[in-house]
Structures are given as C-alpha cells and as structure tokens.
Design an enzyme around this catalytic site. Sequence first.
Site, short mmCIF file in Angstrom:
data_model
loop_
_atom_site.label_atom_id
_atom_site.label_comp_id
_atom_site.label_asym_id
_atom_site.label_seq_id
_atom_site.Cartn_x
_atom_site.Cartn_y
_atom_site.Cartn_z
CG HIS A 1 37.78 -8.04 24.99
ND1 HIS A 1 36.54 -8.43 25.45
CD2 HIS A 1 37.57 -7.26 23.91
CE1 HIS A 1 35.61 -7.91 24.66
NE2 HIS A 1 36.21 -7.20 23.73
CG HIS B 1 39.61 -3.86 21.73
ND1 HIS B 1 40.29 -5.02 21.39
CD2 HIS B 1 38.29 -4.13 21.58
CE1 HIS B 1 39.41 -5.93 21.03
NE2 HIS B 1 38.19 -5.42 21.14
#
Length: 161
Positions: A67, A82
């Site tokens: 992620h 992110h």
Amino acid sequence: MSQGLTARDEPIVVLSPLSGRVVPIAEVPDPVFSGQMVGSGAGVEPAPEAFDVVSPVAGKIVKLLPHAFVVVDASGRGVLTHVGIDTVKLKGEGFTILAAQGDQVAAGAPIMRVDPQAAIAAGYSLVSPVVVLDSKADTATLLAEGSVAAGEQLFSWVRPA
C-alpha cells in the site's frame, strides 16, 4: 546548482503518483499526514476505479509495501507515497506490485496497480498522501489544483533556509 547549495538543498519537483483530485496536505483525512508529522507534501484522491501508481521522483525504491513505497532521489531525499488511508489493514488485497524494492526507477515509472474495491468496501479513504520524508511543515508548494494526472507536477519542495 546555485553557489553555496548542496544537492540536498536544491529544490525538487514531485510528480503526482496517481490521477485524481489534488488535496492540500492539511485536508488529508489522517492526523499523522495532515499534521505533517511524516513530512510536507500533498494528497491525491483517485476516482473509485482501478488505477496505476507511478514513482513521484527518479531514484531507488528503498521501501515497498503493498500500500505504500519510498523512493530516495539522487540527493538522498525520500518521497513517500501512501495509497489510501488505513489500507495497510487490507494486507495487500487489491494491490499488484509492478516493481521491486531496490529498483532504480525513473520519475513516472509504474510501481503498482490498484483495484480500490476492497478499500471502498471497508470504508477506507482513497486519499493518497505524497510527502517528502522528514521535511518541515508547510515547506511544499502545490503546483497543481483541481485534478492532476499521474506523472504531472504535484508540488515543489525546498529545504528552508
């Protein structure tokens, strides 16, 4: 380089790692990012459909999670991307990695492909913070507003004097 400045002090331009709506860092729905505890930067909110994520700067991928990833540029500055908020809890569901930790990448090189349906189903925000790690608050200057395409300029950053 300007006289008296080192490569680490030179301004950098950070590209948007994904297409979407530009979100000022103070409006990212996570206090760690909105409070700029990780660094200064911006957020991008993608459309709720599959999308690619590219490197925001040229450099080496020093951290690669399903992620999130960090690319360190030639002067040693790390830029964190992110994807979404709380998406670590998905344990990689919906994320396909297209690069490897340790790879040297060009700015705009594909890093991952994301199918956000699991994140949406879990109620997670898709707003994706992009920050210069360990930079002081409010040192990034937005270069885009409204919507931005992956690989377009998102913000510039310069070390404060």
